[in-house]
Scaffold this motif. Structure first.
Motif, PDB file in Angstrom:
ATOM      1  N   VAL A  21       0.848  -1.205   0.000  1.00 33.23           N
ATOM      2  CA  VAL A  21       0.000   0.000   0.000  1.00 33.23           C
ATOM      3  C   VAL A  21       0.882   1.253   0.000  1.00 33.23           C
ATOM      4  CG1 VAL A  21      -1.705   1.325   1.330  1.00 33.23           C
ATOM      5  CG2 VAL A  21      -1.934  -1.159   1.102  1.00 33.23           C
ATOM      6  N   VAL A  22       1.956   1.219   0.766  1.00 31.67           N
ATOM      7  CA  VAL A  22       2.902   2.343   0.790  1.00 31.67           C
ATOM      8  C   VAL A  22       3.494   2.555  -0.595  1.00 31.67           C
ATOM      9  CG1 VAL A  22       5.115   3.148   1.711  1.00 31.67           C
ATOM     10  CG2 VAL A  22       3.425   2.117   3.236  1.00 31.67           C
ATOM     11  N   ALA A  23       3.943   1.487  -1.235  1.00 31.62           N
ATOM     12  CA  ALA A  23       4.539   1.600  -2.568  1.00 31.62           C
ATOM     13  C   ALA A  23       3.533   2.140  -3.575  1.00 31.62           C
ATOM     14  CB  ALA A  23       5.076   0.245  -3.023  1.00 31.62           C
ATOM     15  N   GLU A  24       2.328   1.631  -3.536  1.00 30.53           N
ATOM     16  CA  GLU A  24       1.300   2.087  -4.472  1.00 30.53           C
ATOM     17  C   GLU A  24       0.989   3.570  -4.264  1.00 30.53           C
ATOM     18  OE1 GLU A  24      -2.975   0.517  -6.062  1.00 30.53           O
ATOM     19  OE2 GLU A  24      -2.675   0.503  -3.893  1.00 30.53           O
ATOM     20  N   THR A  25       0.933   3.993  -3.012  1.00 29.27           N
ATOM     21  CA  THR A  25       0.648   5.389  -2.696  1.00 29.27           C
ATOM     22  C   THR A  25       1.795   6.296  -3.133  1.00 29.27           C
ATOM     23  OG1 THR A  25      -0.700   4.744  -0.804  1.00 29.27           O
ATOM     24  CG2 THR A  25       0.117   6.997  -0.821  1.00 29.27           C
ATOM     25  N   ASN A  26       3.020   5.913  -2.815  1.00 34.69           N
ATOM     26  CA  ASN A  26       4.171   6.777  -3.080  1.00 34.69           C
ATOM     27  C   ASN A  26       4.634   6.760  -4.535  1.00 34.69           C
ATOM     28  OD1 ASN A  26       4.179   7.470  -0.384  1.00 34.69           O
ATOM     29  ND2 ASN A  26       5.768   6.010   0.159  1.00 34.69           N
ATOM     30  N   VAL A  27       4.500   5.646  -5.218  1.00 29.50           N
ATOM     31  CA  VAL A  27       5.010   5.517  -6.588  1.00 29.50           C
ATOM     32  C   VAL A  27       3.927   5.780  -7.627  1.00 29.50           C
ATOM     33  CG1 VAL A  27       6.081   3.936  -8.232  1.00 29.50           C
ATOM     34  CG2 VAL A  27       6.811   3.915  -5.843  1.00 29.50           C
ATOM     35  N   ARG A  28       2.782   5.140  -7.459  1.00 31.02           N
ATOM     36  CA  ARG A  28       1.711   5.258  -8.461  1.00 31.02           C
ATOM     37  C   ARG A  28       0.681   6.325  -8.115  1.00 31.02           C
ATOM     38  NH1 ARG A  28      -0.790  -0.240  -9.192  1.00 31.02           N
ATOM     39  NH2 ARG A  28      -1.816   0.802 -10.907  1.00 31.02           N
ATOM     40  N   HIS A  29       0.760   6.853  -6.893  1.00 31.20           N
ATOM     41  CA  HIS A  29      -0.187   7.867  -6.409  1.00 31.20           C
ATOM     42  C   HIS A  29      -1.624   7.367  -6.519  1.00 31.20           C
ATOM     43  CE1 HIS A  29       3.104  10.660  -6.002  1.00 31.20           C
ATOM     44  NE2 HIS A  29       3.477  10.329  -7.223  1.00 31.20           N
ATOM     45  N   GLN A  30      -1.821   6.127  -6.028  1.00 28.64           N
ATOM     46  CA  GLN A  30      -3.130   5.488  -6.075  1.00 28.64           C
ATOM     47  C   GLN A  30      -3.374   4.674  -4.813  1.00 28.64           C
ATOM     48  OE1 GLN A  30      -2.781   3.087  -9.747  1.00 28.64           O
ATOM     49  NE2 GLN A  30      -4.696   4.100 -10.303  1.00 28.64           N
ATOM     50  N   ASN A  31      -4.638   4.409  -4.564  1.00 30.30           N
ATOM     51  CA  ASN A  31      -5.060   3.393  -3.613  1.00 30.30           C
ATOM     52  C   ASN A  31      -6.198   2.654  -4.320  1.00 30.30           C
ATOM     53  OD1 ASN A  31      -6.260   1.840  -1.627  1.00 30.30           O
ATOM     54  ND2 ASN A  31      -5.787   3.303  -0.015  1.00 30.30           N
ATOM     55  N   ARG A  33      -7.584  -0.182  -4.172  1.00 32.01           N
ATOM     56  CA  ARG A  33      -8.606  -0.950  -3.457  1.00 32.01           C
ATOM     57  C   ARG A  33      -9.763  -0.069  -2.984  1.00 32.01           C
ATOM     58  NH1 ARG A  33      -7.789  -5.076   1.630  1.00 32.01           N
ATOM     59  NH2 ARG A  33      -9.985  -5.609   1.808  1.00 32.01           N
ATOM     60  N   TYR A  34      -9.437   1.101  -2.439  1.00 35.44           N
ATOM     61  CA  TYR A  34     -10.475   1.950  -1.858  1.00 35.44           C
ATOM     62  C   TYR A  34     -10.840   3.151  -2.716  1.00 35.44           C
ATOM     63  CZ  TYR A  34      -9.722  -0.837   2.295  1.00 35.44           C
ATOM     64  OH  TYR A  34      -9.618  -1.891   3.171  1.00 35.44           O
ATOM     65  N   LEU A  35      -9.908   3.630  -3.528  1.00 32.83           N
ATOM     66  CA  LEU A  35     -10.155   4.813  -4.369  1.00 32.83           C
ATOM     67  C   LEU A  35      -9.658   4.536  -5.788  1.00 32.83           C
ATOM     68  CD1 LEU A  35      -8.791   7.399  -1.785  1.00 32.83           C
ATOM     69  CD2 LEU A  35     -11.192   6.968  -2.303  1.00 32.83           C
ATOM     70  N   PRO A  36     -10.283   3.613  -6.503  1.00 31.77           N
ATOM     71  CA  PRO A  36      -9.752   3.159  -7.782  1.00 31.77           C
ATOM     72  C   PRO A  36      -9.645   4.219  -8.871  1.00 31.77           C
ATOM     73  CG  PRO A  36     -11.963   2.314  -7.442  1.00 31.77           C
ATOM     74  CD  PRO A  36     -11.545   2.962  -6.163  1.00 31.77           C
ATOM     75  N   ASP A  37     -10.467   5.239  -8.831  1.00 30.97           N
ATOM     76  CA  ASP A  37     -10.456   6.251  -9.890  1.00 30.97           C
ATOM     77  C   ASP A  37      -9.829   7.569  -9.460  1.00 30.97           C
ATOM     78  OD1 ASP A  37     -11.796   4.473 -11.582  1.00 30.97           O
ATOM     79  OD2 ASP A  37     -13.746   5.079 -10.770  1.00 30.97           O
ATOM     80  N   VAL A  38      -9.135   7.571  -8.317  1.00 32.60           N
ATOM     81  CA  VAL A  38      -8.585   8.810  -7.771  1.00 32.60           C
ATOM     82  C   VAL A  38      -7.064   8.808  -7.889  1.00 32.60           C
ATOM     83  CG1 VAL A  38      -8.340  10.185  -5.658  1.00 32.60           C
ATOM     84  CG2 VAL A  38     -10.503   9.036  -6.161  1.00 32.60           C
ATOM     85  N   VAL A  39      -6.521   9.919  -8.390  1.00 37.75           N
ATOM     86  CA  VAL A  39      -5.072  10.123  -8.402  1.00 37.75           C
ATOM     87  C   VAL A  39      -4.729  10.903  -7.141  1.00 37.75           C
ATOM     88  CG1 VAL A  39      -3.130  11.194  -9.592  1.00 37.75           C
ATOM     89  CG2 VAL A  39      -4.974  10.121 -10.911  1.00 37.75           C
ATOM     90  N   LEU A  40      -3.836  10.353  -6.332  1.00 36.65           N
ATOM     91  CA  LEU A  40      -3.453  11.001  -5.078  1.00 36.65           C
ATOM     92  C   LEU A  40      -2.401  12.075  -5.338  1.00 36.65           C
ATOM     93  CD1 LEU A  40      -3.244   7.790  -2.887  1.00 36.65           C
ATOM     94  CD2 LEU A  40      -5.120   9.446  -3.011  1.00 36.65           C
ATOM     95  N   PRO A  41      -2.448  13.176  -4.600  1.00 40.14           N
ATOM     96  CA  PRO A  41      -1.515  14.278  -4.815  1.00 40.14           C
ATOM     97  C   PRO A  41      -0.067  13.894  -4.472  1.00 40.14           C
ATOM     98  CG  PRO A  41      -3.291  14.906  -3.291  1.00 40.14           C
ATOM     99  CD  PRO A  41      -3.422  13.449  -3.554  1.00 40.14           C
ATOM    100  N   ASP A  42       0.874  14.581  -5.104  1.00 41.98           N
ATOM    101  CA  ASP A  42       2.299  14.353  -4.824  1.00 41.98           C
ATOM    102  C   ASP A  42       2.658  14.677  -3.377  1.00 41.98           C
ATOM    103  OD1 ASP A  42       2.747  13.554  -7.414  1.00 41.98           O
ATOM    104  OD2 ASP A  42       3.462  15.518  -8.086  1.00 41.98           O
ATOM    105  N   ARG A  43       1.898  15.543  -2.746  1.00 43.93           N
ATOM    106  CA  ARG A  43       2.176  15.952  -1.366  1.00 43.93           C
ATOM    107  C   ARG A  43       1.728  14.897  -0.343  1.00 43.93           C
ATOM    108  NH1 ARG A  43       3.415  20.719   0.279  1.00 43.93           N
ATOM    109  NH2 ARG A  43       3.719  22.484  -1.069  1.00 43.93           N
ATOM    110  N   LEU A  44       1.061  13.844  -0.794  1.00 42.24           N
ATOM    111  CA  LEU A  44       0.604  12.786   0.094  1.00 42.24           C
ATOM    112  C   LEU A  44       1.599  11.627   0.039  1.00 42.24           C
ATOM    113  CD1 LEU A  44      -2.998  11.623   0.556  1.00 42.24           C
ATOM    114  CD2 LEU A  44      -1.149   9.982   0.543  1.00 42.24           C
ATOM    115  N   HIS A  45       2.155  11.284   1.172  1.00 39.77           N
ATOM    116  CA  HIS A  45       3.155  10.209   1.269  1.00 39.77           C
ATOM    117  C   HIS A  45       2.682   9.190   2.287  1.00 39.77           C
ATOM    118  CE1 HIS A  45       5.930  12.749  -0.974  1.00 39.77           C
ATOM    119  NE2 HIS A  45       5.511  13.732  -0.197  1.00 39.77           N
TER     120      HIS A  45
END
Length: 78
Positions: A21-31, A33-45
């Motif tokens: 989950v950490v790798a997916e959040t930090n590298v792909r800027h995604q989650n 499982r819970y937010l399949p269509d959302v791109v997470l901001p670069d400021r979120l680690h």
């Protein structure tokens, strides 16, 4: 909630228990499982290290009945 603060310009660190989950959040800027269509901001680690997550915090937001290390949002220093 973490995305809202990151979109507003804060550096946000979240604690995750699973390294994938950490790798997916930090590298792909995604989650996916819970937010399949959302791109997470670069400021979120994300981190698996609770000490690192707590060190970076300036504020803490946790769902009622949960500790900050079980899904809370940690808002980082600007």
């Amino acid at each position: 909630m973490a995305k809202v603060f990151a979109d507003a310009g804060s550096d946000v660190t979240i604690h995750a228990r699973r390294p994938e989950v950490v790798a997916e959040t930090n590298v792909r800027h995604q989650n996916a499982r819970y937010l399949p269509d959302v791109v997470l901001p670069d400021r979120l680690h994300a981190t698996v290290d609770p000490v690192e997550a707590l060190y970076r915090r300036t504020a803490e937001i946790s769902p009622p009945g949960r500790s900050s290390l079980c899904g809370g949002v940690l808002i980082g220093r600007p």
